[in-house]
Design a protein around this motif. Structure first.
Motif, PDB file in Angstrom:
ATOM      1  N   ARG A   8       0.827  -1.203   0.000  1.00  0.00           N
ATOM      2  CA  ARG A   8       0.000   0.000   0.000  1.00  0.00           C
ATOM      3  C   ARG A   8       0.867   1.261   0.000  1.00  0.00           C
ATOM      4  N   TYR A  15       1.218   6.547  -7.017  1.00  0.00           N
ATOM      5  CA  TYR A  15       0.165   7.511  -7.367  1.00  0.00           C
ATOM      6  C   TYR A  15       0.665   8.952  -7.185  1.00  0.00           C
ATOM      7  N   HIS A  55      -7.240   5.622  -3.521  1.00  0.00           N
ATOM      8  CA  HIS A  55      -6.326   4.677  -2.878  1.00  0.00           C
ATOM      9  C   HIS A  55      -6.352   4.832  -1.358  1.00  0.00           C
ATOM     10  N   PRO A  62      -9.319  -1.652  -4.090  1.00  0.00           N
ATOM     11  CA  PRO A  62      -8.044  -1.129  -4.592  1.00  0.00           C
ATOM     12  C   PRO A  62      -7.824  -1.358  -6.077  1.00  0.00           C
TER      13      PRO A  62
END
Length: 310
Positions: A8, A15, A55, A62
């Protein structure tokens, strides 16, 4: 099945970096006075910003922000070839690398293969079109090699080391941390949460009586059934040697009962060579209203203990 915390953080970095890069490219075009080229980068910047916000939302799948990020790489590459036909073909590597970074190996491989005619049409007028085809094929194979090798090594470990054959099941400490996050999210957002406590009585004596291969087969049978019959964001963890917790976010008591019946039916139909028909004891445990997390954990552990001596 499980989204690891490290993954993550890596995706959050991807991103954020994508937003910064495309936004910087947009401002550079604006500063250079190339106003006719601004539309696509501005649109992609908004898409990537949306993916970044999605996100960080625990309530969303996801897969959605990943699909946006992958689609954005294709959009900006196609726009570059459309606006500048003589642009370097190295841009083709952007969506190809993104596909292998964001998708499972098989899906990424199929996407890159099926998109190859598109890149051929964009570069067919190039003098080095045959070299481009060879380079693109080599790039696909090169990008596919690391995830394939990783999957091969994990399969080898699961086949040879029973202690590593948790089939992506969390360690109890990590599971409690993830369960705590889901517990807080359910309390704050008024969401539902359920946990299945599963006990495999044969697992306690499988290694002693039949060897490590029998224990490996039992673990594999359990985890394969959970993987095939549960959602990607359901969390499987090993509470002790023969007890597992399956955390079911956004699941009511009736939904948890359906999952319990489905798993129990499927597991009872598994017959192993050494131990015979797989025996499983499964109980549903939901948090009570205004219950503390510590008390809920105590109830889960008590339920697991009751199943082990039943």
């Amino acid at each position: 099945m499980i989204d690891q915390p490290r993954q993550r953080h890596l995706m959050a970095f991807a991103y954020t970096a994508s937003v910064i890069l495309v936004a910087g490219y947009t401002f550079w075009l604006y500063g250079m006075g190339k106003y006719h080229d601004l539309l696509v980068p501005m649109f992609v910047t908004l898409l990537l910003l949306t993916a970044l916000l999605m996100h960080h939302s625990q309530a969303l799948n996801p897969v959605l922000p990943r699909a946006i990020l992958l689609g954005s790489s294709y959009i900006i590459t196609l726009a570059a070839f459309y606006s500048h036909p003589s642009i370097s073909t190295i841009w083709i590597g952007l969506p190809t690398a993104a596909a292998f970074f964001l998708l499972p190996l098989s899906n990424a491989f199929l996407l890159t293969v099926f998109s190859s005619p598109l890149w051929w049409l964009l570069t067919r007028h190039s003098d080095a079109s045959s070299e481009i085809i060879i380079a693109y094929t080599a790039l696909i194979l090169l990008m596919a090699l690391p995830p394939w090798e990783h999957a091969r090594q994990r399969a080898l470990l699961r086949a040879t080391d029973p202690n590593d054959n948790d089939c992506n099941a969390y360690h109890i400490d990590t599971l409690k941390e993830r369960l705590h996050n889901e517990f807080l999210r359910a309390a704050m957002l008024n969401k539902r949460l359920a946990v299945l406590v599963m006990h495999l009585p044969q697992l306690d004596m499988a290694e002693e009586q039949f060897g490590s291969r029998a224990q490996t087969a039992l673990l594999g049978a359990l985890c394969n059934e959970v993987n095939s019959r549960c959602r990607d964001h359901d969390l499987l963890g090993r509470a002790d040697n023969a007890t597992f917790w399956l955390v079911l976010p956004d699941t009511s008591e009736s939904g948890a009962m359906l999952v319990r019946e489905r798993l129990q039916r499927a597991l009872s139909q598994r017959v192993l060579v050494e131990t015979g028909q797989l025996e499983t004891r499964i109980a549903v445990c939901l948090p009570c209203r205004n219950e503390s997390f510590e008390r809920y954990i105590n109830r889960l552990e008590a339920r697991a203990k009751a199943l082990s001596i039943a």
